[in-house]
Design a protein around this motif. Sequence first.
Motif, PDB file in Angstrom:
ATOM      1  N   GLU A 169      33.777  68.780  86.189  1.00 48.98           N
ATOM      2  CA  GLU A 169      35.239  68.334  86.409  1.00 48.98           C
ATOM      3  C   GLU A 169      36.114  69.048  85.413  1.00 48.98           C
ATOM      4  O   GLU A 169      37.403  69.087  85.594  1.00 48.98           O
ATOM      5  CB  GLU A 169      35.427  66.747  85.750  1.00 48.98           C
ATOM      6  N   THR A 206      30.249  71.680  83.155  1.00 44.38           N
ATOM      7  CA  THR A 206      30.850  70.302  83.609  1.00 44.38           C
ATOM      8  C   THR A 206      31.809  70.578  84.682  1.00 44.38           C
ATOM      9  O   THR A 206      32.877  71.093  84.685  1.00 44.38           O
ATOM     10  CB  THR A 206      31.752  69.752  82.447  1.00 44.38           C
ATOM     11  N   ASN A 262      25.352  75.972  81.117  1.00 45.24           N
ATOM     12  CA  ASN A 262      25.826  74.375  81.251  1.00 45.24           C
ATOM     13  C   ASN A 262      27.214  74.278  81.632  1.00 45.24           C
ATOM     14  O   ASN A 262      28.166  74.740  80.900  1.00 45.24           O
ATOM     15  CB  ASN A 262      25.641  74.151  79.690  1.00 45.24           C
ATOM     16  N   SER A 291      30.620  57.405  75.304  1.00 46.21           N
ATOM     17  CA  SER A 291      29.445  56.764  75.964  1.00 46.21           C
ATOM     18  C   SER A 291      29.205  56.967  77.465  1.00 46.21           C
ATOM     19  O   SER A 291      30.180  57.422  78.277  1.00 46.21           O
ATOM     20  CB  SER A 291      29.541  55.300  75.555  1.00 46.21           C
ATOM     21  N   GLN A 292      28.206  56.771  77.924  1.00 43.34           N
ATOM     22  CA  GLN A 292      27.640  56.578  79.360  1.00 43.34           C
ATOM     23  C   GLN A 292      28.515  55.795  80.127  1.00 43.34           C
ATOM     24  O   GLN A 292      29.015  56.299  81.397  1.00 43.34           O
ATOM     25  CB  GLN A 292      26.388  56.241  79.563  1.00 43.34           C
ATOM     26  N   SER A 329      34.297  59.691  80.726  1.00 44.60           N
ATOM     27  CA  SER A 329      33.633  60.668  80.076  1.00 44.60           C
ATOM     28  C   SER A 329      33.026  61.893  81.330  1.00 44.60           C
ATOM     29  O   SER A 329      32.999  61.513  82.423  1.00 44.60           O
ATOM     30  CB  SER A 329      32.260  59.958  79.778  1.00 44.60           C
ATOM     31  N   LEU A 330      32.952  63.236  80.753  1.00 47.00           N
ATOM     32  CA  LEU A 330      32.645  64.122  81.506  1.00 47.00           C
ATOM     33  C   LEU A 330      31.174  64.393  81.509  1.00 47.00           C
ATOM     34  O   LEU A 330      30.650  64.518  80.367  1.00 47.00           O
ATOM     35  CB  LEU A 330      33.573  65.545  81.079  1.00 47.00           C
ATOM     36  N   HIS A 331      30.617  65.014  82.574  1.00 44.27           N
ATOM     37  CA  HIS A 331      29.041  64.997  82.576  1.00 44.27           C
ATOM     38  C   HIS A 331      28.625  66.530  82.583  1.00 44.27           C
ATOM     39  O   HIS A 331      28.958  67.018  83.934  1.00 44.27           O
ATOM     40  CB  HIS A 331      28.476  64.054  83.464  1.00 44.27           C
ATOM     41  N   SER A 332      28.240  67.233  81.579  1.00 44.25           N
ATOM     42  CA  SER A 332      27.686  68.442  82.194  1.00 44.25           C
ATOM     43  C   SER A 332      26.249  68.581  82.502  1.00 44.25           C
ATOM     44  O   SER A 332      25.459  67.475  82.287  1.00 44.25           O
ATOM     45  CB  SER A 332      27.710  69.265  80.785  1.00 44.25           C
ATOM     46  N   ALA A 333      25.925  69.652  83.061  1.00 45.19           N
ATOM     47  CA  ALA A 333      24.681  69.869  83.633  1.00 45.19           C
ATOM     48  C   ALA A 333      24.238  71.270  83.571  1.00 45.19           C
ATOM     49  O   ALA A 333      24.995  72.008  83.490  1.00 45.19           O
ATOM     50  CB  ALA A 333      24.542  69.336  84.957  1.00 45.19           C
ATOM     51  N   ASP A 378      18.288  68.275  81.887  1.00 42.96           N
ATOM     52  CA  ASP A 378      18.451  68.476  80.474  1.00 42.96           C
ATOM     53  C   ASP A 378      17.277  68.687  79.756  1.00 42.96           C
ATOM     54  O   ASP A 378      17.119  69.424  78.902  1.00 42.96           O
ATOM     55  CB  ASP A 378      19.396  67.553  79.971  1.00 42.96           C
TER      56      ASP A 378
END
Length: 125
Positions: free
Chosen positions: A69, A67, A65, A2-3, A8-12, A97
């Motif tokens: 971290e 992440t 894409n 979940s956000q 949590s890891l956030h990809s871009a 995204d």
Amino acid sequence: MSQSDPNSLHSAWYLVYAKPRQERIALEHLNRQGYEAYLPLLRTRRHGREINKLVPMFPRYLFVNLTPEKDNFSPIRSTFGVSQLVRFGRDYAILPDDFIASLRGQSDEKGSIEVPEEALVRGDP
């Protein structure tokens, strides 16, 4: 995840600048290294006729894409076909995204995007 999950890891999606006419080579080698990469393609047209040749939608550019971290950005710079990750000063160029999702949503089963000829006018940016 979940956000709200602090772990949590956030990809871009990051912008990759390829060597001249080596976008497909860069895509192949990024994928071989385990990166999720995307190269939108256009079917070329000449005088209203469809020609069975797919060309990069954005010459010399593709997307990867990552992440921050988790992923190591260093190998990307030495990947065959890659010139560099695009930066603005010290910051990497990141795409939304929904932009990539929109491109992928317009792609056919071969990964090409059909742009109506009337949508393209000589001299438009």
